[in-house]
Write a protein that holds these residues in place. Structure first.
Motif, PDB file in Angstrom:
ATOM      1  N   GLU A 149      -4.604 -12.061  -5.950  1.00  0.00           N
ATOM      2  CA  GLU A 149      -3.310 -12.549  -5.441  1.00  0.00           C
ATOM      3  C   GLU A 149      -2.524 -11.450  -4.751  1.00  0.00           C
ATOM      4  O   GLU A 149      -1.902 -11.672  -3.712  1.00  0.00           O
ATOM      5  N   LEU A 150      -2.561 -10.273  -5.337  1.00  0.00           N
ATOM      6  CA  LEU A 150      -1.846  -9.137  -4.726  1.00  0.00           C
ATOM      7  C   LEU A 150      -2.427  -8.861  -3.347  1.00  0.00           C
ATOM      8  O   LEU A 150      -1.702  -8.705  -2.367  1.00  0.00           O
ATOM      9  N   ARG A 151      -3.750  -8.801  -3.293  1.00  0.00           N
ATOM     10  CA  ARG A 151      -4.396  -8.503  -2.014  1.00  0.00           C
ATOM     11  C   ARG A 151      -4.098  -9.597  -0.991  1.00  0.00           C
ATOM     12  O   ARG A 151      -3.778  -9.320   0.164  1.00  0.00           O
ATOM     13  N   ASP A 152      -4.169 -10.860  -1.430  1.00  0.00           N
ATOM     14  CA  ASP A 152      -3.921 -11.971  -0.497  1.00  0.00           C
ATOM     15  C   ASP A 152      -2.493 -11.966   0.021  1.00  0.00           C
ATOM     16  O   ASP A 152      -2.212 -12.525   1.076  1.00  0.00           O
ATOM     17  N   SER A 153      -1.590 -11.353  -0.741  1.00  0.00           N
ATOM     18  CA  SER A 153      -0.213 -11.316  -0.261  1.00  0.00           C
ATOM     19  C   SER A 153       0.077 -10.046   0.533  1.00  0.00           C
ATOM     20  O   SER A 153       1.227  -9.733   0.818  1.00  0.00           O
ATOM     21  N   GLY A 154      -0.969  -9.306   0.870  1.00  0.00           N
ATOM     22  CA  GLY A 154      -0.807  -8.186   1.795  1.00  0.00           C
ATOM     23  C   GLY A 154      -0.601  -6.831   1.164  1.00  0.00           C
ATOM     24  O   GLY A 154      -0.324  -5.845   1.853  1.00  0.00           O
ATOM     25  N   GLN A 155      -0.747  -6.744  -0.162  1.00  0.00           N
ATOM     26  CA  GLN A 155      -0.588  -5.446  -0.822  1.00  0.00           C
ATOM     27  C   GLN A 155      -1.879  -4.638  -0.713  1.00  0.00           C
ATOM     28  O   GLN A 155      -2.972  -5.192  -0.786  1.00  0.00           O
ATOM     29  N   SER A 156      -1.740  -3.331  -0.596  1.00  0.00           N
ATOM     30  CA  SER A 156      -2.886  -2.438  -0.803  1.00  0.00           C
ATOM     31  C   SER A 156      -2.967  -2.179  -2.294  1.00  0.00           C
ATOM     32  O   SER A 156      -1.971  -1.761  -2.890  1.00  0.00           O
ATOM     33  N   VAL A 157      -4.121  -2.401  -2.875  1.00  0.00           N
ATOM     34  CA  VAL A 157      -4.244  -2.206  -4.323  1.00  0.00           C
ATOM     35  C   VAL A 157      -5.210  -1.048  -4.591  1.00  0.00           C
ATOM     36  O   VAL A 157      -6.208  -0.890  -3.880  1.00  0.00           O
ATOM     37  N   VAL A 158      -4.880  -0.238  -5.581  1.00  0.00           N
ATOM     38  CA  VAL A 158      -5.767   0.833  -6.037  1.00  0.00           C
ATOM     39  C   VAL A 158      -5.941   0.628  -7.541  1.00  0.00           C
ATOM     40  O   VAL A 158      -4.956   0.400  -8.250  1.00  0.00           O
ATOM     41  N   LEU A 159      -7.194   0.684  -8.015  1.00  0.00           N
ATOM     42  CA  LEU A 159      -7.447   0.432  -9.440  1.00  0.00           C
ATOM     43  C   LEU A 159      -8.051   1.646 -10.129  1.00  0.00           C
ATOM     44  O   LEU A 159      -8.941   2.311  -9.580  1.00  0.00           O
ATOM     45  N   VAL A 160      -7.552   1.898 -11.324  1.00  0.00           N
ATOM     46  CA  VAL A 160      -8.098   2.939 -12.191  1.00  0.00           C
ATOM     47  C   VAL A 160      -8.386   2.245 -13.515  1.00  0.00           C
ATOM     48  O   VAL A 160      -7.569   1.441 -13.962  1.00  0.00           O
TER      49      VAL A 160
END
Ligand code: IPE
Length: 272
Positions: free
Chosen positions: A45-56
């Protein structure tokens, strides 16, 4: 369900999936797929709303039990060196397996990602580790970078050590451009409590700053890196550079969407 409302400005969200969230910490190599899947759908959902996501992500029972047994966080020990070398291979292989579970979950949710294991790009432990973070800075339509706590080489006499995902969070949060939110997703607790969570009358601290101090319990049985105290300290360092820094219950990962859309969120906001 509605996608998250975000501003037109590019924004980056950095999430740490704690080992206590994604594994059963008391059972060696026990992954909690349901928990990971719930986070993956929020990442989508975050990605679909245009956010750049970084995961650790952390290690939980894929790292701490074996690392503790062989003292890997303290570096080389002449007497058990050969056993330590074998343990390093096992811990790294276990971390690769846990990472695979995370990647596969994201892929099932329709999220492309790429793993950047610290052993390949980081030297040293703590927030002062050396390593190029450039590979983590990506546009929202590129594969999401994923990394994790790992056994890494060190440049001093200790030879190796454990680089915690919490320390990686500090560097990513403070050094990448456009980071608007960082969240540490915990297992089974809504955030920082005023007393150890097991105590009946413990209540959630809605905000916390390092000056307040802390009376949480340190899970010495399982954590080689430092448990909740480390997370709180790292979150406090990030709060110097990033506006929204939170400790959240990762078992209810939609709360991340609340943070990003500036809604009222159950969790602990870390203040500088
Ligand atoms: C620990 O990483 C890594 C190893 C023990 C190999 P973290 O410190 O990020 O892990 P969690 O979140 O506490 O499990």
């Amino acid at each position: 369900m509605h996608p998250v409302a975000i501003s037109s400005r590019m924004s980056r969200v950095v999430l740490k999936l704690g080992g206590g969230l994604i594994t059963d910490k008391s059972r060696y190599r026990h992954v909690r797929t349901d928990r990971i899947d719930a986070v993956s759908s929020v990442v989508r959902e975050l990605r679909d709303s245009g956010q750049s996501v970084v995961l650790v992500h952390g290690a939980g029972s894929f790292g701490h039990l074996e690392a503790r047994k062989w003292g890997l966080a303290d570096g080389i020990d002449d007497e058990s060196h050969e056993s330590q070398i074998r343990a390093i291979s096992r811990v790294r292989a276990d971390m690769d397996d846990l990472n695979r579970a995370v990647i596969e979950s994201l892929s099932r949710a329709g999220v492309d990602c790429e793993t950047l294991p610290p052993r390949d790009w980081a030297i040293g432990v703590g927030t002062e580790f050396e390593g190029d973070l450039g590979g983590f800075v990506r546009d929202p339509d590129e594969p999401i970078p994923v990394t994790f706590g790992d056994v890494v080489d060190t440049s001093d006499g200790s030879k190796f050590g454990i680089l915690s995902g919490d320390h990686i969070m500090v560097r990513l949060g403070c050094e990448m451009p456009d980071v608007t939110a960082c969240a540490f997703l915990l297992g089974d607790v809504d955030g920082l409590m005023d007393k150890p969570p097991g105590e009946l009358d413990s209540t959630l601290l809605r905000t916390w700053s390092s000056e307040q101090g802390f009376s949480g319990s340190h899970d010495l049985d399982h954590d080689v890196t430092g448990g909740i105290l480390l997370k709180a300290g790292c979150a406090s360092e990030i709060a110097r550079c990033v506006e929204q820094v939170w400790l959240l219950n990762g078992a209810v990962p939609r709360r991340v969407l609340g943070v990003v859309s500036h809604s009222d969120v159950v969790g602990t906001r870390i203040l500088h």
